[in-house]
Design a protein around this motif. Structure first.
Motif, PDB file in Angstrom:
ATOM      1  N   GLU A   1       0.813  -1.241   0.085  1.00  0.00           N
ATOM      2  CA  GLU A   1      -0.150   0.258   0.119  1.00  0.00           C
ATOM      3  C   GLU A   1       0.870   1.111   0.035  1.00  0.00           C
ATOM      4  O   GLU A   1       1.602   1.498   0.870  1.00  0.00           O
TER       5      GLU A   1
ATOM      6  N   ARG B   1     -16.022   5.209   6.144  1.00  0.00           N
ATOM      7  CA  ARG B   1     -15.047   4.568   5.464  1.00  0.00           C
ATOM      8  C   ARG B   1     -13.590   4.173   5.985  1.00  0.00           C
ATOM      9  O   ARG B   1     -13.187   3.150   6.168  1.00  0.00           O
TER      10      ARG B   1
ATOM     11  N   ASP C   1     -12.478  -0.683  -7.867  1.00  0.00           N
ATOM     12  CA  ASP C   1     -12.513   0.536  -8.562  1.00  0.00           C
ATOM     13  C   ASP C   1     -11.175   0.531  -9.684  1.00  0.00           C
ATOM     14  O   ASP C   1     -11.568   1.122 -10.864  1.00  0.00           O
TER      15      ASP C   1
HETATM   16  C1  LIG Z   1      -8.567   8.407   0.233  1.00  0.00           C
HETATM   17  C2  LIG Z   1     -10.073   8.010  -0.291  1.00  0.00           C
HETATM   18  C3  LIG Z   1     -11.250   8.534   0.211  1.00  0.00           C
HETATM   19  C4  LIG Z   1     -12.187   7.983  -0.460  1.00  0.00           C
HETATM   20  N1  LIG Z   1     -13.480   8.715  -0.084  1.00  0.00           N
HETATM   21  C5  LIG Z   1     -14.665   8.248  -0.470  1.00  0.00           C
HETATM   22  C6  LIG Z   1     -15.853   8.761  -0.171  1.00  0.00           C
HETATM   23  O1  LIG Z   1     -15.912   9.656   0.814  1.00  0.00           O
HETATM   24  N2  LIG Z   1     -16.938   8.315  -0.364  1.00  0.00           N
HETATM   25  C7  LIG Z   1     -17.025   6.942  -1.332  1.00  0.00           C
HETATM   26  O2  LIG Z   1     -18.085   6.803  -1.628  1.00  0.00           O
HETATM   27  N3  LIG Z   1     -15.979   6.630  -1.650  1.00  0.00           N
HETATM   28  C8  LIG Z   1     -14.774   7.026  -1.083  1.00  0.00           C
HETATM   29  N4  LIG Z   1     -13.617   6.512  -1.650  1.00  0.00           N
HETATM   30  C9  LIG Z   1     -13.667   5.407  -2.792  1.00  0.00           C
HETATM   31  C10 LIG Z   1     -14.244   4.147  -2.284  1.00  0.00           C
HETATM   32  O3  LIG Z   1     -13.609   3.912  -0.995  1.00  0.00           O
HETATM   33  C11 LIG Z   1     -13.924   3.036  -3.257  1.00  0.00           C
HETATM   34  O4  LIG Z   1     -14.779   3.373  -4.163  1.00  0.00           O
HETATM   35  C12 LIG Z   1     -14.329   1.800  -3.019  1.00  0.00           C
HETATM   36  O5  LIG Z   1     -14.280   1.478  -1.556  1.00  0.00           O
HETATM   37  C13 LIG Z   1     -13.751   0.553  -3.795  1.00  0.00           C
HETATM   38  O6  LIG Z   1     -12.387   0.497  -3.337  1.00  0.00           O
HETATM   39  P1  LIG Z   1     -11.064  -0.051  -3.903  1.00  0.00           P
HETATM   40  O7  LIG Z   1     -10.411  -0.897  -3.007  1.00  0.00           O
HETATM   41  O8  LIG Z   1     -11.219  -0.506  -5.206  1.00  0.00           O
HETATM   42  O9  LIG Z   1     -10.297   1.443  -4.291  1.00  0.00           O
HETATM   43  P2  LIG Z   1      -9.541   2.602  -3.072  1.00  0.00           P
HETATM   44  O10 LIG Z   1     -10.479   2.662  -2.075  1.00  0.00           O
HETATM   45  O11 LIG Z   1      -9.243   3.713  -4.207  1.00  0.00           O
HETATM   46  O12 LIG Z   1      -8.329   2.031  -2.826  1.00  0.00           O
HETATM   47  C14 LIG Z   1      -7.053   1.875  -3.551  1.00  0.00           C
HETATM   48  C15 LIG Z   1      -5.940   1.949  -2.664  1.00  0.00           C
HETATM   49  O13 LIG Z   1      -4.626   1.643  -3.540  1.00  0.00           O
HETATM   50  C16 LIG Z   1      -3.675   2.472  -3.055  1.00  0.00           C
HETATM   51  N5  LIG Z   1      -2.851   2.723  -4.456  1.00  0.00           N
HETATM   52  C17 LIG Z   1      -2.900   3.055  -5.461  1.00  0.00           C
HETATM   53  N6  LIG Z   1      -1.891   2.916  -6.430  1.00  0.00           N
HETATM   54  C18 LIG Z   1      -1.063   2.213  -5.832  1.00  0.00           C
HETATM   55  C19 LIG Z   1      -0.014   1.514  -6.074  1.00  0.00           C
HETATM   56  N7  LIG Z   1       0.805   1.535  -7.411  1.00  0.00           N
HETATM   57  N8  LIG Z   1       0.779   0.607  -5.104  1.00  0.00           N
HETATM   58  C20 LIG Z   1       0.412   0.423  -3.977  1.00  0.00           C
HETATM   59  N9  LIG Z   1      -0.797   0.998  -3.622  1.00  0.00           N
HETATM   60  C21 LIG Z   1      -1.529   1.693  -4.428  1.00  0.00           C
HETATM   61  C22 LIG Z   1      -4.120   3.719  -2.526  1.00  0.00           C
HETATM   62  O14 LIG Z   1      -3.555   4.539  -1.876  1.00  0.00           O
HETATM   63  C23 LIG Z   1      -5.510   3.292  -1.880  1.00  0.00           C
HETATM   64  O15 LIG Z   1      -5.429   2.993  -0.667  1.00  0.00           O
HETATM   65  C24 LIG Z   1     -12.287   7.041  -1.169  1.00  0.00           C
HETATM   66  C25 LIG Z   1     -11.099   6.236  -1.724  1.00  0.00           C
HETATM   67  C26 LIG Z   1      -9.945   6.945  -1.176  1.00  0.00           C
HETATM   68  C27 LIG Z   1      -8.618   6.156  -1.549  1.00  0.00           C
END
Ligand SMILES: Cc1cc2nc3c(=O)[nH]c(=O)nc-3n(C[C@H](O)[C@H](O)[C@H](O)COP(=O)(O)OP(=O)(O)OC[C@H]3O[C@@H](n4cnc5c(N)ncnc54)[C@H](O)[C@@H]3O)c2cc1C
Length: 397
Positions: A34, A108, A299
């Motif tokens: 991460e 979250r 995402d």
């Molecule tokens: C800081 C933040 C705030 C959010 N706030 C909201 C909100 O208020 N309301 C809402 O509905 N949704 C929010 N979301 C989005 C929501 O969490 C996501 O749509 C959903 O939970 C899907 O999550 P995900 O794990 O696919 O992606 P994400 O939640 O975007 O997580 C992706 C993770 O990958 C990490 N990352 C990215 N590139 C790399 C890399 N190359 N190497 C290692 N790590 C990496 C990022 O730091 C992040 O922790 C937010 C996301 C983040 C990151």
């Protein structure tokens, strides 16, 4: 830690952490990299429907989250101009009974912390913070990834890798998809206030959805009712990526004039001095395809607009299906990954499309808005909810 059974996950968001737990449950060792130095408080409210909480129950996360989750009595849909309720969709016990799992409103950060605690306790999962997946190469028997931390670059050789790196996924780009997320001409503004500072109506365990011309407002309590999450969504041209641009209250209030917005809604919007805003993007719903022993979740795979409150839920569903597919095809993760992708395609597409449709319906004006309100009112809350049986009653089996 790399062994012949290790899977590398890029990203410890909701998708990455949940995938780590389902893959460890399927007998794999997992290394999560991460880029952020700490997890936890970034972000605001997230609604989790029964299709997702059911999976968290199976993973043993639900008990950890229950004290901070708020179960809404229902969704109150209101007219922005008059403030009158158009429809009330019951949630609470009725939904838990119907679908066998609760509907929760969460911070979250609380969700991410509960998942991260379970990951920390699991002997087969290692989470490396402040570590970014910079690059990777696929070869005949797996993947070699370059990880960057404060000591420099190191290499990790693993049989398979998952990109859980969010909407701006670098893993997706390296897999060859050069297309960019599509800006949908909306920005979302969020603020979190102590419940004690708000009028009784805004503190009640109800999700309030106010529908106005080119704008809507949602608010609900989180963190055991101690905080209230407020999200205002407006038609806009500002399209910078990211989750954390600070924004001025006056700029937001221009979209919520006193002529067009009921006093209770407008008063609420005047309370936070600063707001965080983010531009809303999704991707075409043609689906995604990984390559070799690399796939995507959450995402990174299928970003969606928040108008069905399903971004986190879809990432959790992905994790459940990916874990099941890789358990079945343990000798050949590549085959399991292709199966996972094909099993997710139709469902995720439908959720993306319905979220996009809501983005239009919520912001209607004039006669179209009147017709929408009449239709919702005559349908009533129960029938409005029943329209989503296909979404909430989904099970990973
Ligand atoms: C800081 C933040 C705030 C959010 N706030 C909201 C909100 O208020 N309301 C809402 O509905 N949704 C929010 N979301 C989005 C929501 O969490 C996501 O749509 C959903 O939970 C899907 O999550 P995900 O794990 O696919 O992606 P994400 O939640 O975007 O997580 C992706 C993770 O990958 C990490 N990352 C990215 N590139 C790399 C890399 N190359 N190497 C290692 N790590 C990496 C990022 O730091 C992040 O922790 C937010 C996301 C983040 C990151």
């Amino acid at each position: 830690m790399a062994s012949s059974r290790t899977i590398l996950i890029a990203g410890a968001g909701i998708g990455g952490l949940t995938s780590a737990l389902t893959l460890a449950g399927a007998g794999y060792r997992v290394l999560i990299a991460e880029q952020a130095a700490a997890l936890g408080d970034a972000g605001a409210g997230i609604q989790l429907s029964p299709n997702a909480t059911r999976i968290l129950q199976t993973l043993g996360i639900a008990e950890r989250l229950a004290p901070s989750a708020v179960v809404p009595e229902g969704l109150s849909i209101r007219s922005a101009r008059s403030g009158a309720e158009i429809a009330f969709m019951p949630i609470g016990q009725a939904m838990a009974f119907r679908y066998g799992a609760p509907y929760w409103m969460l911070h979250r950060g609380d969700l991410q912390t509960a998942l991260a605690d379970a990951v920390a306790e699991h002997p087969d999962i290692v989470l490396k913070l402040a570590t970014r997946v910079e690059d990777f190469a696929i070869h005949s028997n797996g993947v070699t990834a370059q990880l960057r931390d404060d000591r420099g670059i190191s290499e990790e050789r693993v049989p398979a890798m998952i990109g859980a790196d969010g909407i701006w996924s670098a893993i997706r780009l390296q897999l060859g998809d050069r297309s960019k997320p599509i800006f949908r001409h909306r920005t979302a503004w969020r603020a979190m206030l102590p419940a004690a500072a708000l009028p009784d109506e805004a503190r009640r365990p109800v999700t309030r959805l106010w529908l106005g011309r080119n704008a809507h407002l949602v608010h609900y309590p989180v963190r055991g009712g101690r905080l209230v999450n407020i999200v205002a969504i407006v038609r806009d041209r500002w399209d910078a990526p990211g989750w954390s641009a600070t924004a001025a209250r006056d700029e937001l209030l221009r979209h919520f004039s006193r002529e067009r917005w009921a006093k209770a809604a407008r008063d609420l919007l005047e309370l936070p001095e600063t707001w965080i805003k983010w531009a809303l993007f999704d991707r075409s719903d043609l689906g995604f395809r990984g390559h070799g022993p690399v796939t995507l979740v959450g995402d990174a795979a299928h970003p969606m607009l928040p108008f069905l409150a399903q971004g986190a839920a879809m990432a959790i569903e992905d994790a459940a299906i990916l874990g099941a597919c890789l358990a079945q095809d343990s000798a050949d993760p590549e085959q399991g990954m292709r199966r996972y992708e094909s099993m997710r395609r139709a469902r995720v597409r439908r959720v993306q499309q319905e979220a996009r449709a809501n983005s239009r319906v919520y912001h209607l004006a004039g006669l179209s808005a009147v017709a929408r309100n009449v239709a919702m009112r005559s349908m009533g809350g129960e029938r409005l909810r029943a329209r989503y049986d296909w979404l909430y009653d989904w099970r990973p089996d």
